[in-house]
Design an enzyme around this catalytic site. Structure first.
Site, mmCIF file in Angstrom:
data_model
loop_
_atom_site.group_PDB
_atom_site.id
_atom_site.type_symbol
_atom_site.label_atom_id
_atom_site.label_comp_id
_atom_site.label_asym_id
_atom_site.label_seq_id
_atom_site.Cartn_x
_atom_site.Cartn_y
_atom_site.Cartn_z
ATOM 1 N N SER A 174 0.827 -1.308 0.008
ATOM 2 C CA SER A 174 0.128 0.004 -0.031
ATOM 3 C C SER A 174 0.850 1.439 0.146
ATOM 4 O O SER A 174 1.627 1.640 -1.050
ATOM 5 C CB SER A 174 -1.073 -0.009 1.302
ATOM 6 N N ASP A 212 -8.724 -5.870 -5.696
ATOM 7 C CA ASP A 212 -8.289 -4.567 -5.041
ATOM 8 C C ASP A 212 -8.896 -3.146 -5.771
ATOM 9 O O ASP A 212 -8.633 -2.750 -6.984
ATOM 10 C CB ASP A 212 -6.950 -4.139 -4.740
ATOM 11 N N HIS A 226 -6.436 -6.043 -1.391
ATOM 12 C CA HIS A 226 -5.672 -5.024 -1.486
ATOM 13 C C HIS A 226 -4.155 -5.614 -0.509
ATOM 14 O O HIS A 226 -3.284 -5.315 -1.039
ATOM 15 C CB HIS A 226 -6.140 -3.919 -0.439
#
Length: 473
Positions: free
Chosen positions: A188, A391, A447
């Protein structure tokens, strides 16, 4: 005989000696402290793996104290890679990775209550094949802390420098791992800082800094890399997976000219309002999973956990981590310094949102890390970029776009890779002289891919660490 003057002099010398000894002890305490953890609250019996926690002091007068968790490889700790894991956020604790993604333990939801969190082994921990050093970074994340208000201030570039300084001290204190191959990993928001940290290490080695870190490369999962590219990939991705109609997508694309973050006219703003209506009930971290219906106050209450045999949605599971980490006996077991963190938080207030301004303690001063990726193509370096293909936070199509901008040579075309004779995702590999990059999707993952597809992700990194193709049938 010793007269009064001599006695006074002797007393002063003795006092100064004790003061110097005390200062020496305090200095040693501030630079580094570590604890070998044999038992943890919630886990029955001794831990069947080696876990070390500790602090390493960096910055002026060691005013920054970075907390870490180090798990030795369960296979061959003296030869397996050392993975330095940088959490997202910025400002998220690495315990989230430890318990929910690829650490050696996870919560047993069926046996846990609001009064006692129970732990069990994770059969797909990355510590099966590598040593993993989980860092609470930047300062203020998890159990890391600053001794002064000025030391608490950080940024993308400053926190990257802090990690490099940390690693030089940590490897000095752990010389047995200096010859292991080292990889910097993250997910991320760490897509911004991991390439910077990796470049810092290569630059430091070339400058002759000691110790020399045996850096081999880096890897990232669903990374934020370029604010414009990643933010503007959401709407095309949502259309591709049938969350938006063709008519709405084409209208938004025309009226917004591909820039969906800064509506420049009324027609674009109208289309984006319609897009928001279509997406507001979708769980961005995995578009097929349910969103939490409970309010934030209810979801954070231990009474909710106490009354439920199992969480109703993924977001609720993160509350188990909050309750566990705030228990005093847990903090004592982990070797947390009492009084340094008033309340443990999953992610502090510096957590990044698109369009968010700098905070009082953090500056988002790198809008794109593509230039760092490009610089690393000139090094003897390996890279793995993987994306959970469900995601919506940082969709894979944005990641493919910036990888394409590096103008690398395609070594192997897009093709499936397998785990237990089933398609686990798709992979393309690239190269440029001594640089190589593998881009892989993880089929059905969101994610944080290991959280959704742990078996497949363990196979992926194990093959990549070994220098093998992901393809194996």
């Amino acid at each position: 005989m010793i007269n009064c003057s001599m006695a006074a002099t002797f007393g002063i010398v003795l006092f100064i000696s004790w003061v110097n000894l005390l200062l020496l002890l305090l200095l040693s305490y501030s630079v580094h402290s570590r604890t070998i953890i044999e038992n943890l609250p919630g886990f029955d019996g001794p831990l069947p793996f080696k876990l070390e926690t500790g602090y390493t002091g960096i910055g002026e007068r060691d005013d920054i104290q970075i907390f870490y968790y180090f798990v030795e490889s369960e296979r061959n700790p003296r030869e397996d890679p050392v993975v330095i894991w940088i959490p997202g956020g910025p400002g998220c604790s690495t315990l989230r990775t430890f318990f929910y993604q690829h650490g050696p333990l996870k919560f047993n939801y069926m046996k846990s209550t609001g009064k006692k969190m129970m732990l069990e082994l994770n059969p797909y921990s990355w510590t099966k094949v590598s040593n993993v050093l989980y860092l609470d970074t930047p300062v203020g994340a998890g159990f890391s802390y600053a001794r002064t208000s000025n030391a608490l201030k950080s940024s993308d570039t400053i926190s990257s420098k802090h990690v490099y300084d940390f690693l030089r001290k940590w490897f000095n204190d752990h010389p047995g791992f200096m010859s292991n191959p080292v990889y910097i990993g993250g997910v991320s928001y760490s897509g911004i800082v991991v390439p910077i940290i990796t470049q810092e290490i290569y630059n430091g080695n070339e400058a002759g800094n000691k110790p020399e870190i045996n850096i081999k490369g880096y890897f990232l999962g669903n990374p934020l890399t370029d604010r414009d590219i990643d933010s503007n990939s959401k709407i095309p991705y949502a259309y591709e997976v049938a969350l938006l109609s063709r008519q709405l997508y084409e209208s938004a694309r025309e009226h917004c000219s591909g820039d969906y973050m800064n509506p420049m006219n009324a027609l674009c703003a109208r289309d984006l309002d319609r897009v928001e209506e279509c997406l507001k009930y979708i769980y961005e971290h995995h578009i097929l999973e349910p969103i939490c219906e409970s309010s934030e106050d209810e979801a954070s209450s231990p009474l909710v956990l106490y009354s439920l045999p199992q969480p109703r949605c993924r977001e609720e599971t993160y509350n188990y981590n909050i309750i566990w980490a705030n228990e005093k006996d847990v903090q004592r077991a982990l070797g947390v310094r009492e009084g340094t963190v008033k309340e443990w938080e999953q992610c502090d207030g510096d957590h990044y949102l698109f369009g968010k301004n700098d905070t009082d303690t953090y500056s988002y001063n790198v809008a794109s890390s593509i230039a760092y990726h490009r610089n690393l193509t000139n090094k003897n370096c390996r890279a793995l970029i993987y994306s959970g293909d469900h995601d919506l936070v940082f969709p894979h199509i944005g990641t493919e776009k910036w990888i394409h901008s590096l103008n690398l040579t395609v070594e192997s075309e897009w093709a499936p890779w397998f785990v237990e004779q089933q398609v686990a995702g798709y992979e393309t590999t690239y190269s440029d002289n001594n640089y190589s990059l593998a881009f892989a999707t993880v089929k059905g993952a969101g994610h944080n891919a290991p959280e959704f597809k742990p078996k497949e992700c363990l196979a992926m990194v194990d093959r990549w660490f070994s220098g093998n193709s992901l393809k194996w049938l």
